[in-house]
Design a protein around this motif. Structure first.
Motif, PDB file in Angstrom:
ATOM      1  N   LEU A   1     -12.776   8.118   3.090  1.00 26.79           N
ATOM      2  CA  LEU A   1     -11.581   8.673   2.289  1.00 26.79           C
ATOM      3  C   LEU A   1     -11.328   7.689   1.097  1.00 26.79           C
ATOM      4  O   LEU A   1     -11.148   7.875   0.070  1.00 26.79           O
ATOM      5  CB  LEU A   1     -10.506   9.219   3.130  1.00 26.79           C
ATOM      6  CG  LEU A   1     -10.731  10.436   3.851  1.00 26.79           C
ATOM      7  CD1 LEU A   1      -9.518  10.324   4.945  1.00 26.79           C
ATOM      8  CD2 LEU A   1     -10.807  11.698   3.188  1.00 26.79           C
ATOM      9  N   GLN A   2     -11.222   6.518   1.725  1.00 32.30           N
ATOM     10  CA  GLN A   2     -10.580   5.437   0.861  1.00 32.30           C
ATOM     11  C   GLN A   2     -11.726   4.991  -0.259  1.00 32.30           C
ATOM     12  O   GLN A   2     -11.214   4.510  -1.396  1.00 32.30           O
ATOM     13  CB  GLN A   2     -10.552   4.041   1.645  1.00 32.30           C
ATOM     14  CG  GLN A   2      -9.769   2.987   0.968  1.00 32.30           C
ATOM     15  CD  GLN A   2      -9.488   1.827   1.933  1.00 32.30           C
ATOM     16  OE1 GLN A   2      -9.859   1.712   3.133  1.00 32.30           O
ATOM     17  NE2 GLN A   2      -8.458   0.853   1.480  1.00 32.30           N
TER      18      GLN A   2
ATOM     19  N   VAL B   1      -3.869   7.895   7.199  1.00 32.97           N
ATOM     20  CA  VAL B   1      -2.892   7.232   6.311  1.00 32.97           C
ATOM     21  C   VAL B   1      -2.615   5.762   6.577  1.00 32.97           C
ATOM     22  O   VAL B   1      -2.809   4.741   5.769  1.00 32.97           O
ATOM     23  CB  VAL B   1      -1.566   7.948   6.050  1.00 32.97           C
ATOM     24  CG1 VAL B   1      -0.721   7.132   5.187  1.00 32.97           C
ATOM     25  CG2 VAL B   1      -2.049   9.115   5.341  1.00 32.97           C
TER      26      VAL B   1
ATOM     27  N   ALA C   1      -1.304  16.276   4.070  1.00 32.34           N
ATOM     28  CA  ALA C   1      -2.340  15.089   3.499  1.00 32.34           C
ATOM     29  C   ALA C   1      -2.169  14.761   2.271  1.00 32.34           C
ATOM     30  O   ALA C   1      -2.337  13.542   2.046  1.00 32.34           O
ATOM     31  CB  ALA C   1      -3.796  15.934   4.182  1.00 32.34           C
ATOM     32  N   GLU C   2      -2.174  15.636   1.318  1.00 32.11           N
ATOM     33  CA  GLU C   2      -2.285  15.650   0.012  1.00 32.11           C
ATOM     34  C   GLU C   2      -1.075  14.673  -0.485  1.00 32.11           C
ATOM     35  O   GLU C   2      -1.149  13.803  -1.044  1.00 32.11           O
ATOM     36  CB  GLU C   2      -2.045  16.851  -0.781  1.00 32.11           C
ATOM     37  CG  GLU C   2      -1.812  16.637  -2.349  1.00 32.11           C
ATOM     38  CD  GLU C   2      -1.325  17.922  -3.047  1.00 32.11           C
ATOM     39  OE1 GLU C   2      -2.061  18.556  -3.862  1.00 32.11           O
ATOM     40  OE2 GLU C   2      -0.386  18.405  -3.024  1.00 32.11           O
TER      41      GLU C   2
ATOM     42  N   LYS D   1       0.871  12.394   1.571  1.00 30.93           N
ATOM     43  CA  LYS D   1       0.790  11.363   2.010  1.00 30.93           C
ATOM     44  C   LYS D   1      -0.398  10.414   1.279  1.00 30.93           C
ATOM     45  O   LYS D   1      -0.215   9.257   1.220  1.00 30.93           O
ATOM     46  CB  LYS D   1       0.356  11.176   3.830  1.00 30.93           C
ATOM     47  CG  LYS D   1       2.146  11.827   4.277  1.00 30.93           C
ATOM     48  CD  LYS D   1       1.655  11.931   5.731  1.00 30.93           C
ATOM     49  CE  LYS D   1       2.775  12.440   6.413  1.00 30.93           C
ATOM     50  NZ  LYS D   1       2.993  13.055   7.777  1.00 30.93           N
ATOM     51  N   PHE D   2      -1.574  11.148   1.214  1.00 34.47           N
ATOM     52  CA  PHE D   2      -2.637  10.372   0.593  1.00 34.47           C
ATOM     53  C   PHE D   2      -2.444   9.845  -0.953  1.00 34.47           C
ATOM     54  O   PHE D   2      -2.437   8.644  -1.195  1.00 34.47           O
ATOM     55  CB  PHE D   2      -3.918  11.198   0.518  1.00 34.47           C
ATOM     56  CG  PHE D   2      -4.472  11.434   1.726  1.00 34.47           C
ATOM     57  CD1 PHE D   2      -4.194  10.722   2.869  1.00 34.47           C
ATOM     58  CD2 PHE D   2      -5.492  12.439   2.021  1.00 34.47           C
ATOM     59  CE1 PHE D   2      -4.859  10.811   4.090  1.00 34.47           C
ATOM     60  CE2 PHE D   2      -6.106  12.754   3.211  1.00 34.47           C
ATOM     61  CZ  PHE D   2      -5.748  11.784   4.306  1.00 34.47           C
ATOM     62  N   GLN D   3      -1.542  10.704  -1.747  1.00 30.86           N
ATOM     63  CA  GLN D   3      -1.341  10.338  -2.994  1.00 30.86           C
ATOM     64  C   GLN D   3      -0.415   9.006  -2.742  1.00 30.86           C
ATOM     65  O   GLN D   3      -0.401   8.217  -3.720  1.00 30.86           O
ATOM     66  CB  GLN D   3      -0.627  11.520  -3.675  1.00 30.86           C
ATOM     67  CG  GLN D   3      -1.661  12.542  -4.236  1.00 30.86           C
ATOM     68  CD  GLN D   3      -1.251  13.816  -4.688  1.00 30.86           C
ATOM     69  OE1 GLN D   3       0.195  13.759  -4.936  1.00 30.86           O
ATOM     70  NE2 GLN D   3      -1.603  14.570  -5.343  1.00 30.86           N
TER      71      GLN D   3
ATOM     72  N   ALA E   1     -11.437   7.352   7.700  1.00 32.65           N
ATOM     73  CA  ALA E   1     -10.491   6.682   6.724  1.00 32.65           C
ATOM     74  C   ALA E   1     -11.360   5.963   5.740  1.00 32.65           C
ATOM     75  O   ALA E   1     -11.159   5.927   4.744  1.00 32.65           O
ATOM     76  CB  ALA E   1      -9.907   5.900   7.766  1.00 32.65           C
TER      77      ALA E   1
ATOM     78  N   LEU F   1      -4.630   7.249  -3.197  1.00 34.94           N
ATOM     79  CA  LEU F   1      -5.758   8.145  -3.469  1.00 34.94           C
ATOM     80  C   LEU F   1      -5.759   9.145  -4.207  1.00 34.94           C
ATOM     81  O   LEU F   1      -4.508  10.016  -4.507  1.00 34.94           O
ATOM     82  CB  LEU F   1      -6.135   8.706  -1.810  1.00 34.94           C
ATOM     83  CG  LEU F   1      -6.324   7.621  -0.776  1.00 34.94           C
ATOM     84  CD1 LEU F   1      -6.635   8.329   0.571  1.00 34.94           C
ATOM     85  CD2 LEU F   1      -7.290   6.450  -1.016  1.00 34.94           C
TER      86      LEU F   1
ATOM     87  N   CYS G   1      -6.488  12.827  -4.996  1.00 31.86           N
ATOM     88  CA  CYS G   1      -6.638  13.820  -4.365  1.00 31.86           C
ATOM     89  C   CYS G   1      -5.978  15.203  -4.695  1.00 31.86           C
ATOM     90  O   CYS G   1      -5.000  15.158  -5.194  1.00 31.86           O
ATOM     91  CB  CYS G   1      -6.442  13.687  -2.509  1.00 31.86           C
ATOM     92  SG  CYS G   1      -4.711  13.440  -2.354  1.00 31.86           S
TER      93      CYS G   1
ATOM     94  N   ILE H   1      -6.008   3.581   6.651  1.00 36.89           N
ATOM     95  CA  ILE H   1      -6.119   3.270   4.863  1.00 36.89           C
ATOM     96  C   ILE H   1      -5.073   2.183   4.374  1.00 36.89           C
ATOM     97  O   ILE H   1      -5.646   1.405   3.918  1.00 36.89           O
ATOM     98  CB  ILE H   1      -5.966   4.609   4.111  1.00 36.89           C
ATOM     99  CG1 ILE H   1      -7.103   5.438   4.328  1.00 36.89           C
ATOM    100  CG2 ILE H   1      -6.209   4.333   2.716  1.00 36.89           C
ATOM    101  CD1 ILE H   1      -7.160   6.885   3.863  1.00 36.89           C
TER     102      ILE H   1
END
Length: 279
Positions: A127-128, A253, A148-149, A151-153, A124, A157, A159, A256
């Motif tokens: 990634l952060q 997620v 993942a894309e 949720k990260f966005q 994490a 993030l 990505c 982060i």
């Protein structure tokens, strides 16, 4: 033991001194070789003394090296992936609902037993801090990459899930420092994923892999999240097989979001109404 010996060794590496750490790393990388080695051979290979090996074995509850090798051999014997109730063509819809839920709960319990929190924390943090994250997968794991894309966005993030093989190579070969390649692979033996990881690292990017420990992909990874693979996926793959990878995404997620001081770290911010076209 609820966790395999290899998982226990992986968990305790951070607390080991230098000599024991050399043993742990070699055992983790080549367990099948270790079970056929004498103590003298292992001591020479790891540049440690015989008493250090004995202390290492006793750390995990074994009386000595031979006892440790027996435990290691037993941990390598294939077992059922989890408490699994096979659904047959004779099951009615009630049994289908019940067994599907119970199998999913068993898979989640297995994740709880196997996952190493420190690995989630390290991944994490990488990634952060990344300027950009390329998310790589193939086959059914692509669903996890897309999850993942999304949720990260939504936690801010930068990505992208990179799916097509040509695009994957283009992005990996153009990787730069301060970027991260996040790779999902159940077995860790998929040649393309291993080569993509190597290409990304050549460009200076860091690699985070959600895959099997002691796999070729794990060996070329900067931050590993070890998820025990399922057996014989070349023939049959349980429907719950990718569930634990989805859980890992949720854990990343949330970790982060906590680091970002989110008031509700286990919840995602809603998308703007114009993006969701609500009525």
């Amino acid at each position: 033991m609820s966790n395999s010996l290899l998982q226990q060794i992986l968990r305790e590496q951070e607390e080991m001194k230098t000599a024991e750490l050399r043993i742990a790393r070699f055992v983790s990388q080549a367990p099948g070789e270790v079970i056929h080695m004498t103590m003298a051979a292992l001591a020479e290979r790891c540049a440690v003394s015989d008493p250090t090996i004995v202390r290492f074995c006793r750390r995990f509850g074994f009386n000595g090296y031979q006892d440790f090798k027996l435990g290691l051999a037993q941990s390598l014997v294939p077992t059922a992936p989890f408490v699994y109730e096979q659904i047959t063509r004779h099951d009615d819809i009630g049994n289908i609902v019940r067994k599907t839920c119970r199998n999913s709960l068993s898979a989640i319990q297995r994740a709880l037993d196997d996952l190493v929190p420190r690995q989630i924390e390290e991944a994490a943090a990488l990634l952060q801090s990344a300027n950009w994250i390329g998310i790589y997968a193939s086959g059914i794991s692509e669903i996890t990459a897309l999850d993942a894309e999304h949720k990260f966005q939504r936690v801010g993030l930068r990505c992208s899930a990179v799916m097509e093989e040509k695009k994957q190579w283009m992005h990996a070969e153009r990787s730069r420092p301060n970027e991260v390649a996040l790779i999902f692979s159940q077995s860790g033996h998929t040649k393309r994923m291993v080569e993509l990881a190597m290409a990304a690292r050549t460009g200076g990017a860091r690699v985070v892999s959600v895959t099997a420990a002691n796999s070729p992909l794990a060996a070329v990874t900067d931050a590993l999240i070890a998820v025990l693979p399922y057996d014989q996926t070349e023939f049959m793959t349980p429907l719950a097989s990718r569930l634990n990878h989805h859980l890992v995404v949720n854990m990343l997620v949330t970790a982060i979001a906590v680091a970002s001081n989110s008031e509700f770290p286990d919840q995602l911010p809603a998308l703007d109404s114009w993006m969701t076209d609500k009525i």
